[in-house]
Design a protein around this motif. Structure first.
Motif, PDB file in Angstrom:
ATOM      1  N   VAL A  32       0.859  -1.175   0.000  1.00 61.41           N
ATOM      2  CA  VAL A  32       0.000   0.000   0.000  1.00 61.41           C
ATOM      3  C   VAL A  32       0.903   1.236   0.000  1.00 61.41           C
ATOM      4  O   VAL A  32       1.801   1.353   0.835  1.00 61.41           O
ATOM      5  N   GLU A  34       0.997   5.601  -0.392  1.00 62.90           N
ATOM      6  CA  GLU A  34       0.214   6.834  -0.290  1.00 62.90           C
ATOM      7  C   GLU A  34       1.055   7.996  -0.788  1.00 62.90           C
ATOM      8  O   GLU A  34       2.246   8.087  -0.507  1.00 62.90           O
ATOM      9  N   ASN A  35       0.403   8.872  -1.535  1.00 68.23           N
ATOM     10  CA  ASN A  35       1.029  10.140  -1.909  1.00 68.23           C
ATOM     11  C   ASN A  35       0.003  11.240  -1.684  1.00 68.23           C
ATOM     12  O   ASN A  35      -1.071  10.983  -1.136  1.00 68.23           O
ATOM     13  N   SER A  36       0.313  12.439  -2.113  1.00 72.30           N
ATOM     14  CA  SER A  36      -0.578  13.569  -1.841  1.00 72.30           C
ATOM     15  C   SER A  36      -1.902  13.473  -2.584  1.00 72.30           C
ATOM     16  O   SER A  36      -2.867  14.135  -2.213  1.00 72.30           O
ATOM     17  N   GLY A  38      -3.570  10.368  -3.318  1.00 76.67           N
ATOM     18  CA  GLY A  38      -4.391   9.219  -2.941  1.00 76.67           C
ATOM     19  C   GLY A  38      -3.557   8.042  -2.498  1.00 76.67           C
ATOM     20  O   GLY A  38      -2.371   8.173  -2.168  1.00 76.67           O
ATOM     21  N   ILE A  39      -4.194   6.862  -2.503  1.00 74.81           N
ATOM     22  CA  ILE A  39      -3.476   5.637  -2.153  1.00 74.81           C
ATOM     23  C   ILE A  39      -3.517   4.674  -3.333  1.00 74.81           C
ATOM     24  O   ILE A  39      -4.429   4.712  -4.164  1.00 74.81           O
ATOM     25  N   THR A  40      -2.511   3.819  -3.369  1.00 76.83           N
ATOM     26  CA  THR A  40      -2.432   2.758  -4.362  1.00 76.83           C
ATOM     27  C   THR A  40      -2.224   1.443  -3.624  1.00 76.83           C
ATOM     28  O   THR A  40      -1.346   1.343  -2.761  1.00 76.83           O
ATOM     29  N   SER A  95     -10.167   5.307   4.947  1.00 74.05           N
ATOM     30  CA  SER A  95     -10.452   6.549   5.666  1.00 74.05           C
ATOM     31  C   SER A  95     -11.485   7.360   4.896  1.00 74.05           C
ATOM     32  O   SER A  95     -11.683   7.168   3.695  1.00 74.05           O
ATOM     33  N   LEU A  98     -10.952   9.516   1.298  1.00 74.70           N
ATOM     34  CA  LEU A  98     -10.795   8.928  -0.032  1.00 74.70           C
ATOM     35  C   LEU A  98     -12.098   8.973  -0.824  1.00 74.70           C
ATOM     36  O   LEU A  98     -13.176   8.820  -0.264  1.00 74.70           O
ATOM     37  N   ARG A 115      -6.234   2.116  -7.469  1.00 74.52           N
ATOM     38  CA  ARG A 115      -5.913   3.505  -7.114  1.00 74.52           C
ATOM     39  C   ARG A 115      -7.176   4.200  -6.607  1.00 74.52           C
ATOM     40  O   ARG A 115      -8.200   4.182  -7.279  1.00 74.52           O
ATOM     41  N   LYS A 118      -7.704  10.896  -3.160  1.00 72.82           N
ATOM     42  CA  LYS A 118      -8.199  11.634  -1.996  1.00 72.82           C
ATOM     43  C   LYS A 118      -9.223  12.657  -2.473  1.00 72.82           C
ATOM     44  O   LYS A 118      -9.183  13.113  -3.611  1.00 72.82           O
ATOM     45  N   ARG A 123      -6.502  17.022  -0.468  1.00 71.49           N
ATOM     46  CA  ARG A 123      -5.317  17.131  -1.329  1.00 71.49           C
ATOM     47  C   ARG A 123      -4.607  18.447  -1.030  1.00 71.49           C
ATOM     48  O   ARG A 123      -5.261  19.471  -0.817  1.00 71.49           O
TER      49      ARG A 123
END
Length: 132
Positions: A32, A34-36, A38-40, A95, A98, A115, A118, A123
């Motif tokens: 898993v 996470e970046n600014s 969203g999540i992958t 959370s 998202l 993917r 957020k 963001r």
């Protein structure tokens, strides 16, 4: 009692076999990130084809399921196999930041990539600075 009858006596019934198959589920290895934005989620699901894959998301959960298909050559029947389970299943709590409506999923070389972006309010945004 013959040896064949003895083996047949120890072999599970069809109902027992089906019940056991329903209980045995593999949890795929997952990464898993996470970046600014969203999540992958990347899940290793070898042997699962796109039509045997189920990805479901709602406000606070993500469910990944897939059935493995073991192809047998025509006219052959498996007498013994080491495969104990042919189903992958993994679930996650998501959370509230998202956007599950904007989820994207792709499958390539046995790796499922999901993917989830957020929401705009979570963001980071660049603030323009004006000079006076």
């Amino acid at each position: 009692m013959t040896a064949r009858q003895e083996v047949a006596k120890r072999e599970p019934t069809e109902v027992q076999t089906k019940a056991r198959e329903q209980e045995l589920v593999l949890a795929p290895a997952v990464d898993v990130f996470e970046n600014s934005h969203g999540i992958t989620v990347q899940a290793e699901m070898p042997g699962v084809s796109k039509d045997r894959l189920n990805v479901q998301a709602d406000r606070n959960s993500l469910l990944i399921e897939g059935d493995v298909v073991i192809d047998m050559p025509a006219g052959m029947e498996a007498l013994y196999t080491c495969v104990q389970a042919t189903k992958y299943r993994r679930s996650f709590v998501l959370s509230g930041e998202l956007e599950t409506d904007q989820i994207e999923a792709s499958l390539k070389d046995g790796v499922l990539t999901v993917r989830i972006p957020k929401t705009a309010e979570f963001r980071p945004r660049k603030v323009e600075v004006r000079t006076a």
